[in-house]
Design a protein around this motif. Structure first.
Motif, PDB file in Angstrom:
ATOM      1  N   ILE A  20       0.847  -1.298  -0.092  1.00  0.00           N
ATOM      2  CA  ILE A  20      -0.008   0.058   0.164  1.00  0.00           C
ATOM      3  C   ILE A  20       0.962   1.179   0.019  1.00  0.00           C
ATOM      4  CG2 ILE A  20      -1.682   1.294   1.366  1.00  0.00           C
ATOM      5  CD1 ILE A  20      -2.929  -1.428   2.264  1.00  0.00           C
ATOM      6  N   ARG A  21       1.841   1.217   0.653  1.00  0.00           N
ATOM      7  CA  ARG A  21       2.888   2.527   1.009  1.00  0.00           C
ATOM      8  C   ARG A  21       3.380   2.658  -0.468  1.00  0.00           C
ATOM      9  NH1 ARG A  21       5.689   1.289   5.380  1.00  0.00           N
ATOM     10  NH2 ARG A  21       7.270   0.191   4.224  1.00  0.00           N
ATOM     11  N   ASP A  22       3.985   1.503  -1.127  1.00  0.00           N
ATOM     12  CA  ASP A  22       4.726   1.607  -2.214  1.00  0.00           C
ATOM     13  C   ASP A  22       3.625   2.002  -3.567  1.00  0.00           C
ATOM     14  OD1 ASP A  22       7.247   1.033  -2.682  1.00  0.00           O
ATOM     15  OD2 ASP A  22       6.927  -0.550  -3.989  1.00  0.00           O
ATOM     16  N   ASP A  23       2.391   1.597  -3.470  1.00  0.00           N
ATOM     17  CA  ASP A  23       1.379   2.126  -4.373  1.00  0.00           C
ATOM     18  C   ASP A  23       1.149   3.610  -4.039  1.00  0.00           C
ATOM     19  OD1 ASP A  23      -0.678   1.687  -6.507  1.00  0.00           O
ATOM     20  OD2 ASP A  23      -1.959   2.360  -4.800  1.00  0.00           O
ATOM     21  N   PHE A  24       1.190   3.892  -2.777  1.00  0.00           N
ATOM     22  CA  PHE A  24       0.764   5.632  -2.668  1.00  0.00           C
ATOM     23  C   PHE A  24       2.118   6.428  -3.037  1.00  0.00           C
ATOM     24  CE2 PHE A  24       1.678   9.171  -0.097  1.00  0.00           C
ATOM     25  CZ  PHE A  24       0.570   9.841   0.054  1.00  0.00           C
ATOM     26  N   ASP A  25       3.268   5.917  -2.901  1.00  0.00           N
ATOM     27  CA  ASP A  25       4.476   6.755  -3.400  1.00  0.00           C
ATOM     28  C   ASP A  25       4.500   6.758  -5.043  1.00  0.00           C
ATOM     29  OD1 ASP A  25       5.213   6.622  -0.593  1.00  0.00           O
ATOM     30  OD2 ASP A  25       6.789   4.932  -1.180  1.00  0.00           O
ATOM     31  N   GLU A  26       4.036   5.712  -5.609  1.00  0.00           N
ATOM     32  CA  GLU A  26       3.789   5.959  -7.027  1.00  0.00           C
ATOM     33  C   GLU A  26       2.774   6.926  -7.722  1.00  0.00           C
ATOM     34  OE1 GLU A  26       3.797   2.223  -9.123  1.00  0.00           O
ATOM     35  OE2 GLU A  26       5.264   1.183  -7.779  1.00  0.00           O
ATOM     36  N   ARG A  27       1.607   6.662  -6.675  1.00  0.00           N
ATOM     37  CA  ARG A  27       0.418   7.657  -7.257  1.00  0.00           C
ATOM     38  C   ARG A  27       0.901   9.061  -6.787  1.00  0.00           C
ATOM     39  NH1 ARG A  27      -4.145   6.609  -4.614  1.00  0.00           N
ATOM     40  NH2 ARG A  27      -2.875   5.151  -2.796  1.00  0.00           N
ATOM     41  N   PHE A  28       1.340   9.245  -5.659  1.00  0.00           N
ATOM     42  CA  PHE A  28       1.841  10.693  -5.110  1.00  0.00           C
ATOM     43  C   PHE A  28       2.829  11.210  -6.207  1.00  0.00           C
ATOM     44  CE2 PHE A  28       4.122  13.772  -2.918  1.00  0.00           C
ATOM     45  CZ  PHE A  28       3.055  14.399  -2.215  1.00  0.00           C
ATOM     46  N   LYS A  29       3.903  10.663  -6.549  1.00  0.00           N
ATOM     47  CA  LYS A  29       4.778  11.040  -7.549  1.00  0.00           C
ATOM     48  C   LYS A  29       4.210  11.300  -8.699  1.00  0.00           C
ATOM     49  CE  LYS A  29       9.127   9.630  -9.888  1.00  0.00           C
ATOM     50  NZ  LYS A  29       9.967   8.647 -10.105  1.00  0.00           N
ATOM     51  N   ALA A  30       3.472  10.344  -9.413  1.00  0.00           N
ATOM     52  CA  ALA A  30       2.750  10.886 -10.583  1.00  0.00           C
ATOM     53  C   ALA A  30       1.833  12.064 -10.531  1.00  0.00           C
ATOM     54  CB  ALA A  30       1.745   9.860 -11.149  1.00  0.00           C
ATOM     55  N   ALA A  31       1.096  12.367  -9.317  1.00  0.00           N
ATOM     56  CA  ALA A  31       0.190  13.379  -9.026  1.00  0.00           C
ATOM     57  C   ALA A  31       1.177  14.687  -9.189  1.00  0.00           C
ATOM     58  CB  ALA A  31      -0.423  13.277  -7.911  1.00  0.00           C
ATOM     59  N   VAL A  32       2.244  14.636  -8.439  1.00  0.00           N
ATOM     60  CA  VAL A  32       3.201  15.866  -8.589  1.00  0.00           C
ATOM     61  C   VAL A  32       3.713  16.090 -10.028  1.00  0.00           C
ATOM     62  CG1 VAL A  32       5.551  16.823  -7.671  1.00  0.00           C
ATOM     63  CG2 VAL A  32       4.031  15.477  -6.029  1.00  0.00           C
ATOM     64  N   GLU A  33       4.124  15.136 -10.545  1.00  0.00           N
ATOM     65  CA  GLU A  33       4.465  15.332 -12.067  1.00  0.00           C
ATOM     66  C   GLU A  33       3.746  15.998 -12.800  1.00  0.00           C
ATOM     67  OE1 GLU A  33       5.889  11.529 -13.231  1.00  0.00           O
ATOM     68  OE2 GLU A  33       7.624  11.497 -12.031  1.00  0.00           O
ATOM     69  N   GLU A  34       2.158  15.559 -12.688  1.00  0.00           N
ATOM     70  CA  GLU A  34       1.064  16.123 -13.411  1.00  0.00           C
ATOM     71  C   GLU A  34       1.027  17.505 -12.988  1.00  0.00           C
ATOM     72  OE1 GLU A  34      -0.682  15.080 -16.112  1.00  0.00           O
ATOM     73  OE2 GLU A  34       0.894  13.279 -16.227  1.00  0.00           O
ATOM     74  N   THR A  35       1.088  17.846 -11.744  1.00  0.00           N
ATOM     75  CA  THR A  35       0.816  19.118 -11.237  1.00  0.00           C
ATOM     76  C   THR A  35       1.928  20.139 -11.686  1.00  0.00           C
ATOM     77  OG1 THR A  35       0.023  18.243  -8.991  1.00  0.00           O
ATOM     78  CG2 THR A  35       0.833  20.715  -9.180  1.00  0.00           C
ATOM     79  N   GLU A  36       3.266  19.568 -11.714  1.00  0.00           N
ATOM     80  CA  GLU A  36       4.176  20.444 -12.206  1.00  0.00           C
ATOM     81  C   GLU A  36       4.115  20.712 -14.003  1.00  0.00           C
ATOM     82  OE1 GLU A  36       7.866  18.052 -11.178  1.00  0.00           O
ATOM     83  OE2 GLU A  36       7.800  19.070  -9.265  1.00  0.00           O
ATOM     84  N   LYS A  37       3.459  19.688 -14.571  1.00  0.00           N
ATOM     85  CA  LYS A  37       3.127  19.957 -16.007  1.00  0.00           C
ATOM     86  C   LYS A  37       2.278  21.006 -16.204  1.00  0.00           C
ATOM     87  CE  LYS A  37       4.072  15.061 -17.655  1.00  0.00           C
ATOM     88  NZ  LYS A  37       3.526  14.047 -18.013  1.00  0.00           N
ATOM     89  N   PHE A  38       1.309  21.125 -15.382  1.00  0.00           N
ATOM     90  CA  PHE A  38       0.133  21.849 -15.380  1.00  0.00           C
ATOM     91  C   PHE A  38       0.431  23.380 -14.980  1.00  0.00           C
ATOM     92  CE2 PHE A  38      -3.672  23.931 -13.449  1.00  0.00           C
ATOM     93  CZ  PHE A  38      -4.561  23.996 -14.961  1.00  0.00           C
ATOM     94  N   TYR A  39       1.174  23.458 -13.928  1.00  0.00           N
ATOM     95  CA  TYR A  39       1.415  24.782 -13.414  1.00  0.00           C
ATOM     96  C   TYR A  39       2.984  25.276 -13.937  1.00  0.00           C
ATOM     97  CZ  TYR A  39      -2.230  24.826 -10.459  1.00  0.00           C
ATOM     98  OH  TYR A  39      -3.601  24.710  -9.600  1.00  0.00           O
ATOM     99  N   GLY A  40       3.933  24.094 -14.287  1.00  0.00           N
ATOM    100  CA  GLY A  40       5.104  24.622 -14.679  1.00  0.00           C
ATOM    101  C   GLY A  40       6.068  24.498 -13.536  1.00  0.00           C
ATOM    102  N   ASP A  41       7.173  23.670 -13.801  1.00  0.00           N
ATOM    103  CA  ASP A  41       8.227  23.666 -12.703  1.00  0.00           C
ATOM    104  C   ASP A  41       9.056  24.684 -12.735  1.00  0.00           C
ATOM    105  OD1 ASP A  41       9.854  22.534 -10.678  1.00  0.00           O
ATOM    106  OD2 ASP A  41      10.713  20.947 -12.244  1.00  0.00           O
ATOM    107  N   SER A  42       8.859  25.599 -11.516  1.00  0.00           N
ATOM    108  CA  SER A  42       9.585  27.028 -11.409  1.00  0.00           C
ATOM    109  C   SER A  42      10.923  26.507 -10.785  1.00  0.00           C
ATOM    110  CB  SER A  42       8.732  27.557 -10.280  1.00  0.00           C
ATOM    111  OG  SER A  42       8.863  27.049  -8.838  1.00  0.00           O
TER     112      SER A  42
END
Length: 79
Positions: free
Chosen positions: A38-60
């Motif tokens: 479960i922890r490993d799955d959370f890590d992967e989903r969190f990382k993907a969400a962060v990457e998508e957010t950075e794509k949307f807002y741009g990585d400053s």
């Protein structure tokens, strides 16, 4: 959410290590393995969400880094 049985064939030494890790936490091997997955799955989903957010807002370049656990992965929230 229902549960399903998953049967695994693993090396005896690995099972011994899993038993030791589980015992340190006062858990059964089954609970320890499930929690780890479960922890490993959370890590992967969190990382993907962060990457998508950075794509949307741009990585400053000055983005906030999430806390890292000893396995070098994102630490899930404590519930």
């Amino acid at each position: 959410m229902g549960s399903t049985v998953l049967s695994l064939r693993i090396d005896g030494e690995l099972l011994d290590r899993l038993r030791q890790h589980a015992a340190k936490r006062g858990m059964s091997v089954q609970d320890y393995v499930v929690r780890t997955l479960i922890r490993d799955d959370f890590d992967e989903r969190f990382k993907a969400a962060v990457e998508e957010t950075e794509k949307f807002y741009g990585d400053s370049g000055g983005s906030v880094t999430p806390p890292i656990d000893s396995r070098r992965s994102v630490t899930p929230p404590i519930t």
